[in-house]
Design an enzyme around this catalytic site. Structure first.
Site, PDB file in Angstrom:
ATOM      1  N   GLU A   1       0.816  -1.223   0.000  1.00 35.90           N
ATOM      2  CA  GLU A   1       0.000   0.000   0.000  1.00 35.90           C
ATOM      3  C   GLU A   1       0.854   1.279   0.000  1.00 35.90           C
ATOM      4  O   GLU A   1       0.324   2.369   0.228  1.00 35.90           O
ATOM      5  CB  GLU A   1      -0.958   0.019   1.188  1.00 35.90           C
ATOM      6  CG  GLU A   1      -2.025  -1.053   1.180  1.00 35.90           C
ATOM      7  CD  GLU A   1      -2.977  -0.987  -0.008  1.00 35.90           C
ATOM      8  OE1 GLU A   1      -2.813  -0.109  -0.879  1.00 35.90           O
ATOM      9  OE2 GLU A   1      -3.882  -1.838  -0.051  1.00 35.90           O
TER      10      GLU A   1
ATOM     11  N   HIS B   1      -2.708   2.376   8.532  1.00 40.17           N
ATOM     12  CA  HIS B   1      -3.762   1.679   7.796  1.00 40.17           C
ATOM     13  C   HIS B   1      -3.970   0.309   8.432  1.00 40.17           C
ATOM     14  O   HIS B   1      -3.010  -0.438   8.613  1.00 40.17           O
ATOM     15  CB  HIS B   1      -3.363   1.527   6.324  1.00 40.17           C
ATOM     16  CG  HIS B   1      -4.136   0.463   5.603  1.00 40.17           C
ATOM     17  ND1 HIS B   1      -5.509   0.491   5.504  1.00 40.17           N
ATOM     18  CD2 HIS B   1      -3.750  -0.672   4.972  1.00 40.17           C
ATOM     19  CE1 HIS B   1      -5.915  -0.579   4.832  1.00 40.17           C
ATOM     20  NE2 HIS B   1      -4.865  -1.302   4.504  1.00 40.17           N
TER      21      HIS B   1
ATOM     22  N   HIS C   1      -6.988  -3.170   9.112  1.00 41.48           N
ATOM     23  CA  HIS C   1      -8.217  -3.861   8.719  1.00 41.48           C
ATOM     24  C   HIS C   1      -9.045  -4.125   9.980  1.00 41.48           C
ATOM     25  O   HIS C   1      -9.593  -5.209  10.157  1.00 41.48           O
ATOM     26  CB  HIS C   1      -7.901  -5.190   8.026  1.00 41.48           C
ATOM     27  CG  HIS C   1      -7.079  -5.048   6.783  1.00 41.48           C
ATOM     28  ND1 HIS C   1      -6.556  -6.122   6.105  1.00 41.48           N
ATOM     29  CD2 HIS C   1      -6.694  -3.946   6.088  1.00 41.48           C
ATOM     30  CE1 HIS C   1      -5.875  -5.693   5.054  1.00 41.48           C
ATOM     31  NE2 HIS C   1      -5.938  -4.374   5.021  1.00 41.48           N
TER      32      HIS C   1
ATOM     33  N   HIS D   1     -12.475  -3.241   2.853  1.00 41.84           N
ATOM     34  CA  HIS D   1     -11.026  -3.337   3.057  1.00 41.84           C
ATOM     35  C   HIS D   1     -10.632  -2.937   4.491  1.00 41.84           C
ATOM     36  O   HIS D   1     -10.174  -3.787   5.248  1.00 41.84           O
ATOM     37  CB  HIS D   1     -10.331  -2.442   2.018  1.00 41.84           C
ATOM     38  CG  HIS D   1      -8.843  -2.585   2.002  1.00 41.84           C
ATOM     39  ND1 HIS D   1      -8.083  -2.370   0.874  1.00 41.84           N
ATOM     40  CD2 HIS D   1      -7.964  -2.889   2.977  1.00 41.84           C
ATOM     41  CE1 HIS D   1      -6.807  -2.569   1.163  1.00 41.84           C
ATOM     42  NE2 HIS D   1      -6.708  -2.879   2.437  1.00 41.84           N
TER      43      HIS D   1
HETATM   44 ZN   LIG Z   1      -5.049  -3.145   3.601  1.00 40.16          ZN
END
Ligand SMILES: [Zn+2]
Length: 213
Positions: free
Chosen positions: A76, A94, A96, A157
């Protein structure tokens, strides 16, 4: 500069561990980065965030070219770079996380059900779905962050937050997850009341002008 990068790498290890401890990520999901000038130190691809060592964390320039480190940067990284390009972020987290992903899978935005949503810029938008690691996902997240937002959810996501420091970005991720949990749990027993623009403006006013001691 080398000393700076070592300390940034150590921060990534520390907050990577905390993200796993708090259940914000599982396995090798999630990635963190921190910016110093025109260099970004990021977690490596395919590594568990609670098992990082400082030298594992690659350093890239703003074009994504590897400057230091031997491992491949997180998949990412293009998303991180796109957000650095268009915001004042100095760090990005980031994950999940469960409730963030639940909201991102079922809604187009997280409405302000609590006044602390103001810390993330009010309504949190859900970026349109695109395959992980692609320029399309990076563009969708960048669009969702427009207008001074400190957070975005990513359809089917997860979520992403920014901060002036890695600690700030990490706390924003914890807040985003908490707000999503409050909303989801609220929906399970009724219809959550959404704060109005006037109610949110009154919070801003009180924060800016607290009553005298
Ligand atoms: Zn991800």
């Amino acid at each position: 500069m080398i000393d700076d990068i070592m300390s940034l790498r150590e921060q990534l290890c520390e907050y990577g561990r905390r993200a796993v401890e708090l259940g914000l990520v599982i396995g090798t999901s999630g990635n963190l980065s921190v910016r110093e000038g025109d260099l970004v130190t990021v977690t490596p691809s395919g590594a568990a965030l609670d098992r990082l060592t400082p030298e594992m964390c690659p350093v890239v320039d703003m074009g994504g070219r590897l400057v230091a480190g031997e491992l491949r940067p997180s998949s990412e990284t293009p998303m991180h770079l796109a957000v650095y390009e268009t915001t004042d972020a100095q760090a990005i987290v980031h994950t999940h996380s469960v409730f963030g992903t639940v909201v991102a899978t079922t809604m187009t935005e997280l409405p302000p059900v609590h006044y602390n949503a103001l810390l993330l810029g009010g309504v949190v938008r859900v970026a349109e779905y695109a395959t992980y690691g692609t320029p399309e996902l990076a563009a969708n997240v960048r669009a969702a962050m427009a207008g001074g937002k400190r957070a975005a959810l990513m359809a089917n996501h997860g979520g992403m937050t920014i901060g002036a420091t890695l600690e700030e970005a990490f706390e924003a991720t914890r807040l985003l997850e908490w707000l999503c949990e409050v909303y989801v749990r609220g929906l399970s027993i009724g219809k959550p009341t959404i704060l109005t623009d006037d109610q949110l403006a009154a919070v801003v006013e009180r924060t800016l002008n607290p009553p005298p001691l």
